[in-house]
Design an enzyme around this catalytic site. Structure first.
Site, PDB file in Angstrom:
ATOM      1  N   LYS A 167       3.561   1.361  -9.704  1.00  0.00           N
ATOM      2  CA  LYS A 167       3.838   0.129  -8.944  1.00  0.00           C
ATOM      3  C   LYS A 167       3.031  -1.048  -9.507  1.00  0.00           C
ATOM      4  CE  LYS A 167       4.827  -2.669  -5.473  1.00  0.00           C
ATOM      5  NZ  LYS A 167       6.054  -3.464  -5.542  1.00  0.00           N
ATOM      6  N   LYS A 236      -3.489 -10.058  -5.564  1.00  0.00           N
ATOM      7  CA  LYS A 236      -4.140  -8.741  -5.482  1.00  0.00           C
ATOM      8  C   LYS A 236      -3.568  -7.811  -6.548  1.00  0.00           C
ATOM      9  CE  LYS A 236      -2.197  -5.787  -2.929  1.00  0.00           C
ATOM     10  NZ  LYS A 236      -1.566  -4.881  -1.952  1.00  0.00           N
TER      11      LYS A 236
END
Ligand code: NAD
Length: 286
Positions: A167, A236
């Site tokens: 991911k 992030k």
């Protein structure tokens, strides 16, 4: 299956809604009272605490902001997790966190699978997310009836932590593409090609990507900027790619320049803005 979701924001709330619409009884916990009330309105049972949810459920989905929150919630619910429980971390977290939680599971008699998702809140609500799974195959199959409702595709990419690594790599490409397609459009405009015409050409050619096919028509060209995924969350993820590269000894010399735009150069775009707003970052105005 006694199903629980901890973290019912844009993504967790969508998953809860989609599971409820398809006949699953879902127990939800979120510390924000308005979100908890919204889950109750959707027909979910709301738990008073994450620990109370863990006591009542044998499949628990986490949809939390980041790895540190996953670790904090896991520490909180550890005494209440029932033997045989399967925990699915659908947050975009970190491989090392999943591996540590998986090891804790082996000690305490539960399974911990990482299953971060692609698709955004709309896909969470419609059950069309893609999920990249890392962890034990039997634990994944235990959750299969629920996975079939919340995803249109699952890919088991490896053992514990592999889902998060994959991911992070996916979002690294999405972050890079957003910056690069934005630059390609400015280049086209300077040469007299309209953004719509340029995109049509790119999407029929080898330069196309999820960003050129989905993000630009859906959220950028129409000025909507309402994807439901924030700058803060993408920043992030950009940081996670740099950390993973550093820890693995991999040189990302190309991506580092783009990461610098996300992390240091685009401070005029706030963390609460839509992540697609990075295409507006053009300090020289040309
Ligand atoms: P969000 O901020 O909308 O939701 C996160 C929820 O977690 C909030 O409702 C918050 O109250 C809750 N929460 C925070 N601390 C908690 C705690 N200690 N205990 C229980 N709940 C807690 O974020 P989101 O957009 O739903 O994203 C969730 C995760 O999914 C993130 O890791 C994100 O990177 C990832 N993700 C988001 C998208 C997207 O398009 N929004 C797409 C793919 C992946």
């Amino acid at each position: 299956m006694r199903l629980g979701i901890i973290g019912c924001g844009n993504m967790g709330g969508g998953m809860a809604s989609q599971l409820g619409k398809n006949g699953f009884e879902v127990t939800c916990f979120d510390p924000i009272p308005e979100i908890s009330s919204r889950m109750a309105t959707l027909g979910a049972t709301t738990a008073a605490s994450a620990g109370a949810l863990a006591k009542a459920c044998d499949v628990i989905i986490l949809s939390l902001p980041k790895a540190a929150v996953v670790e904090a919630v896991m520490a909180e619910i550890l005494p209440d997790i029932q033997a045989g429980t399967v925990i699915l971390d659908a947050s975009t977290s970190e491989p090392a966190t999943s591996q540590a939680m998986c090891a804790k599971g082996a000690e305490h008699g539960f399974a911990f699978v990482d299953g971060p998702v692609s698709g955004g809140p709309e896909a969470a609500n419609a059950g069309t997310m893609t999920m990249l799974l890392g962890g034990d195959a039997d634990a994944i199959e235990t959750m299969r009836p629920a996975l079939d409702i919340i995803t249109s595709k699952t890919v088991k990419v490896g053992d514990s932590g592999a889902g998060h690594a994959a991911k992070i790599a996916n979002n690294m490409l999405c972050a890079a593409n957003l910056v690069l397609v934005g630059e390609a459009i400015r280049l086209g405009q300077a040469a007299g090609v309209s953004p719509a015409d340029l995109l049509e050409g790119i999407n029929a050619g080898s330069g196309r990507s999820g960003v050129s096919e989905v993000n630009f028509p859906k959220w950028v060209l129409n000025d909507a900027f309402d994807s439901g995924f924030t700058m803060g969350l993408m920043r992030k993820d950009v940081g996670l790619a740099l950390d993973l590269a550093k820890n693995s000894g991999v040189d990302l010399c190309g991506f580092e320049q783009i990461a610098n735009i996300w992390l240091n150069a685009s401070t005029d775009i706030s963390d609460s803005d839509d992540f697609n707003a990075i295409v507006k970052h053009n300090p020289k105005g040309v």
